[in-house]
Scaffold this active site. Structure first.
Site, PDB file in Angstrom:
ATOM      1  N   ASP A 131       0.835  -1.200   0.000  1.00  0.00           N
ATOM      2  CA  ASP A 131       0.000   0.000   0.000  1.00  0.00           C
ATOM      3  C   ASP A 131       0.869   1.249   0.000  1.00  0.00           C
ATOM      4  OD1 ASP A 131      -1.999   1.868   0.283  1.00  0.00           O
ATOM      5  OD2 ASP A 131      -2.337   1.463   2.417  1.00  0.00           O
ATOM      6  N   CYS A 161      -8.968   9.056  -9.610  1.00  0.00           N
ATOM      7  CA  CYS A 161     -10.142   9.871  -9.281  1.00  0.00           C
ATOM      8  C   CYS A 161      -9.828  11.338  -9.557  1.00  0.00           C
ATOM      9  CB  CYS A 161     -10.541   9.690  -7.819  1.00  0.00           C
ATOM     10  SG  CYS A 161     -12.021  10.627  -7.365  1.00  0.00           S
ATOM     11  N   ARG A 196       0.622  18.357  -0.865  1.00  0.00           N
ATOM     12  CA  ARG A 196       1.294  17.053  -0.955  1.00  0.00           C
ATOM     13  C   ARG A 196       0.862  16.339  -2.241  1.00  0.00           C
ATOM     14  NH1 ARG A 196       0.891  12.056   3.376  1.00  0.00           N
ATOM     15  NH2 ARG A 196       1.138  13.751   4.895  1.00  0.00           N
ATOM     16  N   GLU A 328     -28.866 -22.239   8.056  1.00  0.00           N
ATOM     17  CA  GLU A 328     -27.953 -22.545   9.157  1.00  0.00           C
ATOM     18  C   GLU A 328     -26.974 -23.647   8.765  1.00  0.00           C
ATOM     19  OE1 GLU A 328     -26.217 -21.705  11.396  1.00  0.00           O
ATOM     20  OE2 GLU A 328     -27.239 -21.813  13.339  1.00  0.00           O
ATOM     21  N   PHE A 350     -17.509 -34.862  19.238  1.00  0.00           N
ATOM     22  CA  PHE A 350     -17.761 -33.689  20.078  1.00  0.00           C
ATOM     23  C   PHE A 350     -16.440 -33.064  20.525  1.00  0.00           C
ATOM     24  CE2 PHE A 350     -20.119 -31.911  23.984  1.00  0.00           C
ATOM     25  CZ  PHE A 350     -20.718 -30.915  23.235  1.00  0.00           C
ATOM     26  N   ARG A 353     -14.551 -31.420  17.526  1.00  0.00           N
ATOM     27  CA  ARG A 353     -15.125 -30.116  17.180  1.00  0.00           C
ATOM     28  C   ARG A 353     -14.644 -29.044  18.158  1.00  0.00           C
ATOM     29  NH1 ARG A 353     -20.187 -26.870  17.231  1.00  0.00           N
ATOM     30  NH2 ARG A 353     -20.339 -26.007  15.116  1.00  0.00           N
TER      31      ARG A 353
END
Length: 471
Positions: A131, A161, A196, A328, A350, A353
């Site tokens: 960037d 722009c 600037r 869901e 179980f 997970r």
């Protein structure tokens, strides 16, 4: 466990994936990412453009999106390197004939590129977003040579722009709060920053349709009124282009909420397709009153295909769309079971997970990772829209919230999304402002924290320690 129950569980082969580290635990041998990485070589995304053209806004949003879909991405903002190297006084630092400053700026660029190399080659990063203005062919050639030496792909994003109102608004929203202008007079900040920009305009060399025809890039004109795309070469570049062509900067709010309390919620059962409880219906009308009180113009409403979201939306008295992608998470063989029943019949599942909730896939069902991929078109739709209300489900809302709030895959499955509460998200410069509105209708708690003991050999009471009461 009976033979019948055992056959319901996925085979070992279906559960295997490449571990994220070199550990040798049983879970790590069974772990797996169901989402392949679509980059065979790391990619550098190079921003191009004058100051106040939204480059950091684009960088931040793109990084958030790529991380959300499972592609490790990091922003390298050259302004931060420059501020660490030297304190900012005024625009004269950016004068094209300020040789001392030019040397400092080049050294900062080289330091940032060194960190890019470390991230992409040694830290398992896949995409680095560079960037900076990168407004000269000389600077871009330096970056291209660096990428060639290390075997990185390069994709340029140029933001162009010329609308003075858009530029002034960007300066007002972002630059007035910049570390360069702490405790500075508003008018002096605007004057200095415009000077600037003039410094950069002297040597600005945009990407050229002929001279740069061999490069991969997208040009964005006037915050998305027009695009020019050249030589998109792989999946990541294609997804980047698709994403950038869907985002906009129009002020709006996104309202996220779950359906009203359901009959299965009252019984502590997950999944299923039950209707609303009495309190759930009460919430639906409370939601309608809340939305009306907001005075939202052109509100678009989306629900899943499930009864409980549709019944909630019906009370609004507004048109709504049903999106199957909002259904869901599929709990597979565990659908409509209580946590106690899952622990009784599938204790190993179980525990697995609990060990990796994001990547774990229910037998014959889905994982959160699968759900993120399913929801990508929804994110694109939300980015395209202005004001929107999404009535969805706990796991779905967690995934959507993680995108907007830039939460990691470890945090995502444990984000709190209580029933009968609306989250109002308002996009701001580099993130989202969040307001939580409880609509004062009681409901059961469906949030289960990660238990301390996640070992397969744990006692049942340890596994069920964090299960909320369903009454």
């Amino acid at each position: 466990m009976s033979q019948e129950m055992g056959e319901l569980t996925q085979t070992r082969l279906q559960k295997i994936w490449i571990p994220h580290n070199n550990g040798n635990s049983r879970l790590q041998r069974r772990r797996g990412s169901s989402i392949p990485q679509f980059t065979n070589s790391p990619t550098m995304v190079i921003m191009v453009g004058l100051p106040a053209r939204g480059k950091t806004y684009i960088s931040t949003k793109l990084t958030r999106y790529l991380n959300w879909i499972g592609t490790p991405t990091k922003v390298f903002n050259l302004g931060q390197y420059r501020r660490e190297a030297v304190s900012y006084k005024n625009y004269e630092f950016f004068l094209p004939d300020n040789m001392e400053a030019l040397l400092i700026r080049k050294q900062c660029a080289l330091a940032a590129l060194k960190d890019v190399h470390s991230y992409l080659s040694h830290e398992e990063g896949r995409v680095a977003v560079f960037d900076a203005t990168n407004t000269t062919r000389e600077r871009r050639s330096l970056i291209l040579q660096f990428a060639k030496e290390h075997g990185y792909k390069v994709f340029f994003i140029e933001s162009i722009c010329n609308d003075p109102d858009v530029i002034a608004e960007n300066i007002r929203q972002v630059k007035l709060g910049s570390p360069d202008y702490i405790d500075c007079d508003r008018e002096k900040v605007l004057e200095d920053f415009l000077k600037r920009i003039e410094c950069y305009e002297v040597n600005y060399q945009p990407l050229d349709d002929e001279l740069d025809s061999h490069l991969s890039y997208i040009k964005i004109f006037d915050v998305g009124t027009r695009y020019m795309v050249n030589r998109v070469q792989d999946h990541i570049q294609s997804r980047t282009v698709y994403y950038l062509m869907n985002i906009h900067v129009t002020p709006r709010s996104i309202y996220l909420c779950r359906h009203g309390e359901s009959e299965l919620n009252l019984r502590g059962r997950i999944g299923g397709d039950s209707g609303l409880s009495a309190r759930g219906k009460q919430y639906a009308y409370a939601l309608a009153n809340f939305i009306q009180s907001q005075g939202i113009s052109s509100l678009k409403v989306g629900t899943s295909h499930m009864k409980r979201t549709i019944q909630t939306a019906e009370a609004l008295g507004l048109p709504y769309e049903q999106w199957k992608a909002l259904n869901e998470i599929d709990a597979g063989v565990c659908e409509e079971m209580t946590y106690e029943e899952i622990q009784e019949h599938y204790p190993e599942e179980f525990a697995l997970r609990d060990q990796d909730k994001y990547r774990y896939r229910y037998p014959k069902g889905e994982s959160y990772e699968d759900l993120v991929q399913r929801l990508e078109p929804v994110i694109m739709e939300l980015e395209r829209q202005e004001n929107v209300l999404v009535i969805c489900h706990q796991a779905v809302m967690r995934c959507l919230l993680a995108y907007f709030l830039d939460k990691s895959s470890d945090e995502l499955p444990y984000l709190k999304c209580p029933l009968h509460t609306v989250l109002k998200l308002t996009p701001v410069a580099y993130g989202c402002k969040v307001e939580s509105i409880y609509l004062n209708v009681e409901a059961v708690n469906t949030h289960r924290e990660k238990p301390e003991n996640v070992d397969i050999t744990r006692e049942p009471e340890e596994a069920l320690d964090t299960v909320p009461a369903h009454y």
